[in-house]
Design an enzyme around this catalytic site. Structure first.
Site, PDB file in Angstrom:
ATOM      1  N   CYS A  80      66.987 115.348  63.797  1.00 56.30           N
ATOM      2  CA  CYS A  80      68.268 115.978  63.498  1.00 56.30           C
ATOM      3  C   CYS A  80      69.394 115.300  64.283  1.00 56.30           C
ATOM      4  CB  CYS A  80      68.185 117.483  63.736  1.00 56.30           C
ATOM      5  SG  CYS A  80      69.489 118.407  62.887  1.00 56.30           S
ATOM      6  N   HIS A 170      63.259 119.357  61.900  1.00 58.07           N
ATOM      7  CA  HIS A 170      62.771 119.727  63.237  1.00 58.07           C
ATOM      8  C   HIS A 170      61.253 119.963  63.217  1.00 58.07           C
ATOM      9  CE1 HIS A 170      66.719 120.545  65.200  1.00 58.07           C
ATOM     10  NE2 HIS A 170      67.096 120.692  63.947  1.00 58.07           N
ATOM     11  N   GLU A 172      59.277 120.041  65.598  1.00 62.04           N
ATOM     12  CA  GLU A 172      58.857 120.743  66.812  1.00 62.04           C
ATOM     13  C   GLU A 172      58.844 122.264  66.652  1.00 62.04           C
ATOM     14  OE1 GLU A 172      63.296 120.580  67.049  1.00 62.04           O
ATOM     15  OE2 GLU A 172      61.720 119.238  66.328  1.00 62.04           O
TER      16      GLU A 172
END
Length: 190
Positions: A80, A170, A172
């Protein structure tokens, strides 16, 4: 053991550290110039506010040293805002930050926070990958040598150039470690 530096100036760096640690990597936070004395095997540039991160990189004297390490082949994963930091060109912006990834990005391409969404992507060599987009950019143009890894609705959302991987989303925040595992393999084979 692989040692990954995670830029920890702003953004979701803790989530990346947790994901990488769960895969057996050793991580540490990069907050100041002296942190770059560690022998890095890889670097993560997390999501967050790219303008804030870019300003802090400049103010703390981290921009040029990180740029040099990446140019010398240090594997890097930019998610991002991290993708924006890596990009050679940002639409409607006169300057860039690290500028090592030969792509053009469009910031906030999917709208504001309310425009956030989740999708399952076909990702080159990895199959289906869950992806969470939060105020996400997309890649509007790639240059020679860039491999397109994934697209969503005809927009490029993941690309690789040499040891650099840039993602609009994202990885994560999802309960899946396939993208981080992919990045660690790049770090282990550099």
């Amino acid at each position: 053991m692989v040692l990954i530096g995670v830029l920890a100036l702003q953004g979701d760096f803790a989530e990346h550290k947790a994901k990488l640690a769960s895969l057996g990597a050793k991580t540490f936070e990069i907050r100041q110039l002296k942190d770059l004395e560690e022998p890095l095997d890889g670097l993560v540039l997390p999501g967050g506010e790219s303008t804030v991160q870019g300003k802090l990189l400049r103010d703390l004297g981290l921009l040029k040293p990180l740029q040099e390490k990446i140019k010398q082949g240090l594997p890097v994963l930019g998610t991002c805002a991290g993708l924006i930091l890596l990009s050679e060109k940002v639409e409607n912006q006169t300057d860039n930050y690290l500028g090592t990834l030969p792509v053009t990005v469009k910031r906030n391409a999917y709208g504001r926070q309310l425009g956030s969404f989740h999708a399952n992507l076909d990702f080159a060599k990895l199959g289906q990958v869950p992806a969470t987009f939060i105020r996400a950019p997309y890649i509007s143009e790639v240059r020679d040598g860039v491999e397109i890894l994934s697209q969503h609705d005809g927009k490029i959302v993941a690309a690789r150039y040499q040891n650099q991987v840039g993602l609009s989303f994202h990885p994560e925040v999802d309960d899946n470690d396939i993208v981080h595992s992919y990045f660690l393999k790049i770090c282990q084979t550099k």
